[in-house]
Design an enzyme around this catalytic site. Structure first.
Site, PDB file in Angstrom:
ATOM      1  N   LYS A  41       0.834  -1.197   0.000  1.00 30.18           N
ATOM      2  CA  LYS A  41       0.000   0.000   0.000  1.00 30.18           C
ATOM      3  C   LYS A  41       0.873   1.253   0.000  1.00 30.18           C
ATOM      4  CE  LYS A  41      -0.442  -0.155   5.044  1.00 30.18           C
ATOM      5  NZ  LYS A  41      -1.380  -0.165   6.186  1.00 30.18           N
ATOM      6  N   TYR A 272      15.173  31.090   7.439  1.00 31.38           N
ATOM      7  CA  TYR A 272      14.047  31.950   7.807  1.00 31.38           C
ATOM      8  C   TYR A 272      14.001  32.161   9.309  1.00 31.38           C
ATOM      9  CZ  TYR A 272      12.167  31.463   3.091  1.00 31.38           C
ATOM     10  OH  TYR A 272      11.988  31.514   1.724  1.00 31.38           O
TER      11      TYR A 272
END
Length: 387
Positions: A41, A272
């Site tokens: 999956k 940042y």
């Protein structure tokens, strides 16, 4: 590291299919006699279903595994498109309306409610296809399944709905804590599951015996699948631990190229928010990978590291969408084009996927499935060259 397959890539994921095969053999050895349902999956836990399927089939040649496990109808359809003609077991409830597609693809559904079974039977009649299903029995997971304590009530109703076009092939449950040190809750779930099975009506005369299964990677490795018919390994195949005493071979490595090296004077800031300031003369390397590639942003404040020239170097400042900066002060010879390792081995050191997951308070499943499509997957049948 010099490798033609990644020569033009800014960052990539290496997948060692040989290690995946080794992990699969560990599971098979731990649960001898049990059929295996490898879980592919989420695009084989983010590592690429097409290549992983080929590796799995090579391990089970010539007949293939008992089934391939998925969680969505679309994943089963993709396996059919890849040429897998064997059984596909969808191990999660499907959305209403997907049953016709599942029938046309020849998938085996898991059933958690009688109305879902009615829709599955309607799809069989509508398409004229014979279909099968497994009933999920809820023993404490809570997210899906028919209640274990009411098996004597829903069991006859399920049996009544079974027939020529719709076969009740199996029953299963799912463990919530099989990878925890204390296996008491898991053993309690097994007792509930067995009690529920005892309440179910017998198979019709001449019908095959229903298969029963409960074991994920952890239960397969630690308890041999509790002696049931099938095991459903997932994360262990892909190099993630399934309990502290399990030892998978590492499968996935995450690499990124150095794209800039610069000397930083005392007091320089990076990233940042300027959250990091150099304490003296430092040397910084910019890596071409960021949270847009699936590198967890939280690593910046959780002690995130990379390997360069076989040495650990710390992540500094905030991780950006496209780049990450590490402090390479004291690591001689770092230059643009070098390869940094965020997950995997470089020389004598290794950063394992479970280590990365633990740093940011998550699990290896989320780290692997979060690796973005911008990272090419490079496949090997054994360990590649060391950076």
């Amino acid at each position: 590291m010099s490798d033609p397959s990644t020569a033009v890539s800014r960052a990539w994921v290496e997948v060692d299919l040989g290690a995946l095969g080794e992990n699969l053999r560990q599971v098979r050895n731990a649960a001898p006699g049990a059929g295996v349902v490898p879980m592919l999956k989420a695009d084989a836990y983010g590592l690429g279903a097409a290549q992983v399927l080929r590796a799995v089939l090579a391990e089970f040649a010539p007949d293939g595994p008992w089934a391939i496990g998925v969680a969505a109808v679309s994943e089963g359809e993709a396996l059919r498109a890849l040429g897998w003609a064997g059984r596909v077991l969808v191990c999660a409830p499907v959305a209403p309306g997907e049953e016709r597609r599942a029938a046309l693809a020849g998938l085996t559904l898991s059933i958690s409610a009688l109305d879902a079974l009615d829709r599955w039977a309607a799809a069989a009649r509508d398409t004229g296809r014979s279909v099968s299903f497994h009933t999920e029995i809820d023993t404490g997971m809570g997210r899906a399944g028919l209640p274990a304590g009411a098996a004597g009530e829903w069991g006859p109703a399920v049996a009544e709905r079974s027939g020529d076009l719709i076969a009740w092939e199996g029953c299963f449950t799912h463990f919530h804590s099989a990878d925890e040190p204390d296996l008491g809750p898991t053993e309690a779930q097994v007792r509930l599951f067995r009690a529920a099975l005892a309440e179910l009506p017998p198979e019709p005369e001449g019908a095959p015996r229903r298969v029963v299964h409960c074991a994920n990677s952890a239960a397969a490795l630690r308890r041999g699948g509790f002696g049931m018919d099938l095991v459903r390994p997932g994360i262990f195949l892909y190099g993630g631990q399934a309990g502290v005493e399990t030892h998978p071979a590492p499968v996935a490595s995450v690499r990124a190229r150095v794209v800039r090296v610069a000397d930083a004077p005392p007091g320089a800031t990076v990233g940042y928010g300027a959250t990091y300031r150099s304490r003296g003369p430092e040397r910084w390397a910019t890596l071409a990978i960021g949270y847009g590639d699936g590198l967890r942003r939280a690593l910046a404040t959780a002690g995130g590291e990379a390997l360069l020239h076989g040495r650990r170097v710390p992540v500094i400042g905030r991780i950006s969408m496209d780049v990450t900066v590490v402090d390479v002060t004291g690591v001689p010879g770092v230059s643009a084009g070098d390869v940094a390792t965020l997950v995997g081995r470089d020389g004598d050191d290794e950063i394992r996927v479970d280590e990365v997951a633990a740093r940011v308070g998550t699990i290896s499943y989320e780290i692997l499935t979060g690796l973005g499509p911008r990272l090419p997957r490079v496949y090997r049948d054994g360990p590649g060259p060391k950076p």
